[in-house]
Design a protein around this motif. Sequence first.
Motif, PDB file in Angstrom:
ATOM      1  N   GLY A 389       0.908  -1.163   0.162  1.00 41.47           N
ATOM      2  CA  GLY A 389       0.092  -0.032  -0.178  1.00 41.47           C
ATOM      3  C   GLY A 389       0.778   1.091  -0.216  1.00 41.47           C
ATOM      4  N   TYR A 390       0.080   2.342   0.054  1.00 42.06           N
ATOM      5  CA  TYR A 390       0.893   3.607  -0.041  1.00 42.06           C
ATOM      6  C   TYR A 390       0.717   4.414   1.382  1.00 42.06           C
ATOM      7  N   PRO A 391       2.043   4.095   2.100  1.00 41.10           N
ATOM      8  CA  PRO A 391       2.162   4.985   3.251  1.00 41.10           C
ATOM      9  C   PRO A 391       2.169   6.308   3.129  1.00 41.10           C
ATOM     10  N   GLN A 392       2.044   7.280   4.086  1.00 42.75           N
ATOM     11  CA  GLN A 392       2.353   8.809   4.134  1.00 42.75           C
ATOM     12  C   GLN A 392       3.836   8.992   3.667  1.00 42.75           C
ATOM     13  N   ALA A 421       4.014  15.747   6.302  1.00 51.29           N
ATOM     14  CA  ALA A 421       3.881  14.353   5.556  1.00 51.29           C
ATOM     15  C   ALA A 421       2.549  14.656   4.674  1.00 51.29           C
ATOM     16  N   THR A 422       2.620  13.915   3.508  1.00 49.57           N
ATOM     17  CA  THR A 422       1.534  13.896   2.603  1.00 49.57           C
ATOM     18  C   THR A 422       0.925  12.502   2.557  1.00 49.57           C
ATOM     19  N   ASP A 423      -0.295  12.447   2.490  1.00 46.67           N
ATOM     20  CA  ASP A 423      -1.293  11.322   2.280  1.00 46.67           C
ATOM     21  C   ASP A 423      -1.240  10.969   1.081  1.00 46.67           C
ATOM     22  N   ILE A 424      -0.821   9.673   0.500  1.00 42.75           N
ATOM     23  CA  ILE A 424      -0.859   9.315  -0.986  1.00 42.75           C
ATOM     24  C   ILE A 424      -2.003   8.376  -1.093  1.00 42.75           C
ATOM     25  N   PHE A 425      -2.598   8.471  -2.039  1.00 43.26           N
ATOM     26  CA  PHE A 425      -3.708   7.871  -2.629  1.00 43.26           C
ATOM     27  C   PHE A 425      -3.413   7.037  -3.743  1.00 43.26           C
ATOM     28  N   GLY A 426      -3.633   5.699  -3.964  1.00 43.02           N
ATOM     29  CA  GLY A 426      -3.395   5.101  -5.194  1.00 43.02           C
ATOM     30  C   GLY A 426      -3.686   3.675  -5.133  1.00 43.02           C
ATOM     31  N   ALA A 427      -3.852   2.840  -6.078  1.00 44.26           N
ATOM     32  CA  ALA A 427      -4.125   1.443  -6.151  1.00 44.26           C
ATOM     33  C   ALA A 427      -2.644   0.690  -5.966  1.00 44.26           C
ATOM     34  N   VAL A 428      -2.839  -0.484  -5.480  1.00 42.48           N
ATOM     35  CA  VAL A 428      -1.468  -1.132  -5.529  1.00 42.48           C
ATOM     36  C   VAL A 428      -2.234  -2.597  -5.912  1.00 42.48           C
ATOM     37  N   ILE A 429      -1.707  -2.984  -7.091  1.00 46.36           N
ATOM     38  CA  ILE A 429      -2.294  -4.326  -7.601  1.00 46.36           C
ATOM     39  C   ILE A 429      -1.296  -5.251  -7.599  1.00 46.36           C
ATOM     40  N   SER A 430      -1.523  -6.478  -7.050  1.00 47.97           N
ATOM     41  CA  SER A 430      -0.528  -7.623  -7.125  1.00 47.97           C
ATOM     42  C   SER A 430      -1.209  -8.644  -7.767  1.00 47.97           C
ATOM     43  N   VAL A 431      -0.326  -9.385  -8.217  1.00 48.25           N
ATOM     44  CA  VAL A 431      -0.858 -10.923  -9.199  1.00 48.25           C
ATOM     45  C   VAL A 431      -0.175 -11.871  -8.693  1.00 48.25           C
ATOM     46  N   SER A 455      -4.331  -3.708  -2.666  1.00 43.25           N
ATOM     47  CA  SER A 455      -3.870  -3.516  -1.279  1.00 43.25           C
ATOM     48  C   SER A 455      -3.753  -2.149  -1.210  1.00 43.25           C
ATOM     49  N   GLY A 456      -4.056  -1.170  -2.241  1.00 43.31           N
ATOM     50  CA  GLY A 456      -3.960   0.301  -2.059  1.00 43.31           C
ATOM     51  C   GLY A 456      -5.229   0.781  -1.145  1.00 43.31           C
ATOM     52  N   ASN A 457      -5.237   2.175  -1.259  1.00 42.03           N
ATOM     53  CA  ASN A 457      -6.175   2.857  -0.868  1.00 42.03           C
ATOM     54  C   ASN A 457      -7.227   3.539  -1.780  1.00 42.03           C
ATOM     55  N   LEU A 458      -7.366   3.235  -3.160  1.00 37.70           N
ATOM     56  CA  LEU A 458      -7.925   3.878  -4.193  1.00 37.70           C
ATOM     57  C   LEU A 458      -8.418   2.680  -5.098  1.00 37.70           C
ATOM     58  N   ALA A 459      -9.805   2.609  -5.447  1.00 38.64           N
ATOM     59  CA  ALA A 459     -10.154   1.826  -6.505  1.00 38.64           C
ATOM     60  C   ALA A 459      -9.497   1.979  -7.829  1.00 38.64           C
ATOM     61  N   ALA A 460      -9.416   0.989  -8.607  1.00 34.10           N
ATOM     62  CA  ALA A 460      -8.704   0.995  -9.796  1.00 34.10           C
ATOM     63  C   ALA A 460      -9.391   0.191 -10.776  1.00 34.10           C
ATOM     64  N   GLU A 461      -9.531   0.389 -12.141  1.00 33.14           N
ATOM     65  CA  GLU A 461      -9.944  -0.180 -13.223  1.00 33.14           C
ATOM     66  C   GLU A 461      -8.986  -1.236 -13.576  1.00 33.14           C
ATOM     67  N   VAL A 462      -9.160  -2.454 -13.648  1.00 30.89           N
ATOM     68  CA  VAL A 462      -8.145  -3.568 -13.945  1.00 30.89           C
ATOM     69  C   VAL A 462      -8.555  -4.410 -14.977  1.00 30.89           C
TER      70      VAL A 462
END
Length: 562
Positions: A389-392, A421-431, A455-462
Motif C-alpha cells: 500500500g501507499y504509506p504517508q 507528511a503527505t497522504d498518498i492515494f493510489g491503487a496497489v495491484i498484485s498478481v 492492497s492500496g487505498n484507491l479503487a482501480a479499473e483492472v
Amino acid sequence: MTPPHAFKLLNQTHVRFSSGIYDGVAYSNTVQTPLVGPIITADKSAFPQKLNRNQSVTFSIRISNTGNRSAELQLQDLLPAGLSFIPNSVLINGSPLPGASPQAGIPLGSIQVGSTVQVLFQAIVVFIPDSHLFENEATLLYSFSTQDGRVVSDSVLSNKVTLEVVPFQLDAHASLSTPVTFLGDVVFYDLIIRNDGLLPMENVMVYLPLPEGFEFVPGSVVIDGVLVPWIDPASGIYIGYLAPGAVASIRVAIRLAAMPAETQVPFQAIIEYTVNGTVYRALANLLILNITAPSFSVSLGVYPVRASACSSLTYTVTVNNENSFAVDAYLIRLIPQGTVFLPDSIMIDGIPRKGTNPASGLSLGTLLAGSTAVMTYQVLLRNGKQETGYPQIPNQVEAIYTYRLADGRVVRQNAVSNPVATDIFGAVISVRASAKPMYYEVERSVRFTVCVQNSGNLAAEVTLYRTEYPKGFYLLDPQVNDNQVPSFGVSEGLNLGLLAPGATVKVSYWIYVTDSEDIANELLTQVATRFTARFSSNYEDSTCSGESTSNELILPVDQDIE
C-alpha cells in the motif's frame, strides 16, 4: 610666651628682693615680639591597615599651614623595607603628578596661609617583614621668607602610621581556555595557587561552583600535570599541604549541557585552607564566560498534503539566520524515502538552480547576519511495484551550518526543520498465479488460478493479460470469481472491472493439451506463463496508470508426446 596662634611673643622680667623680714617683687615693662612664619602640620593615614602580600595600600597626607607666612613645601616619605611605591600613583588635591616619587621628594609648591593640601600615593607589599609590621612617617621640608628678606628652612614630621601584615597569604589566579562557548562545548578551567606567606597551609581544598547549565566532565581533574580521574570536582578538589612558597596547579573540564538564562556567566573558585588550626577562605579572580546561542531555524512546507500516487510534491524550505554573524549553510535529507527528485526543479530565492541534484545535500553558501533564504523543489513518487500500500510520505530536512567564534574556533551546528507528511492515494495491484498440476500431459488439462488483489487505498479499473500458449494448447472455461466469462484473449485481455481497496478477484481457466501433430515437437520441453494486470485510478483531477506482473509459471511438457 603666648600661644603660637596669637602670632606674638610677650616677655616681661621681674626681680625678687628681700629686706630684713620683708620679701618683694619688682616687674619690668612688657615687651611684645611679633611671631612671623608658617605653622606646618601633617596628618598621615593609610587604608587598609591590615595587609597581605601583593596587596596595595593607599597613603593619605593632609598638610595645613596655620601660620602667617606662606611656605614652599616638599614631601619626602621613605617607605619601609617590604613596601614598594607604585609609580604614577601620586595625586595632589585629586590631580595626578606623573613621575613624582615620595622617596625622591614630591614638590608641593607654595602653600598659602590658611590653606590645605592633600597628597595621595600608593605602595604594594612585596614581602612580609619578620616583625609583621610596617611603621612609616612622612617628612615635610619647607622654607619661607621673613619680612626683612631672610630665607628660613625647617622641617616637620607627620604622625607615625603602623600597618599590620598578615604572615600568610594565598595567591590564586584562574583562567579559562576560551572566553566564549556554546551548547555542548567543553571548556577548561585552570587555577594556579601559591602560598605567598611565611606559614604552611594545610587541608587546602578547591571548590568551583558551576553556573546554571554547566556540568563537570567526569575524570577530567589534573593536579600539577598529573591526571587524577577518581576525584569528583563537584565535591571539591583536595590539594592538601602547601608549604611557604609552594605552587599547585589545577585543571578541570566543564561542559555546557543546557542553555542558561544568561549569556554571560561567572566562574570564581573558592579555596579553603587551614593555618595554625584556623580555617580561612580565599577567592580566585572572577572570570566571565560568554555563551553563544546561535539563532538559526529551518521551516519546511509541502504541497499538496493529499496527493495521488502519480502527483509531484513541492517542498518549500525557509532558512533564517537570526544571528549577528554570518554562517555557511547547506541542506541535507531533502529527498524523502520513496520519492525521486524532479530534475531542474530547484529554485533558491526565486532563481533556478539547474543541473543540481540535492540527493547528497545542497549548499546555500554564506548567509549574512539577519538574512533569509527560501528554496523550493519537487519530487515524484518512485516508480516500482508497491506491495504494502501507499504509506504517508514524511519529510524533515536538516541544515548544517558553520560559523567562527571570537576565539578563532570554527563550529559546525545543525538545525532540523519541522516534520511534514503527505497522504498518498493510489491503487496497489498484485498478481499471484498458480497451476495444478505443475506439468503438461497429452489429452489432459492444467488448471490455472490467478488472484488479483488491490492492497492500496484507491479503487482501480483492472484488465488482466496473459502470455500466449503454443499450438495444441487450448484455453477452456475462463471464470472470474467462479463465474463463466466469454473469453480470455491474449490481445484484449480480461476486464476485471473496478477493483476496490482491499478487494481480490480470482481468475481461473483450464489449458487442455491435444495429441495433434501440432505439438509433436520434441524441442517443446516446457511452457512459461505470466500474467500482467494493467490498471488506472482517478483521484481528484489526476489519473494514474500502472501495471503489475505476476510470478512466472514454467511447466514441463511430458516427453512421451507422440
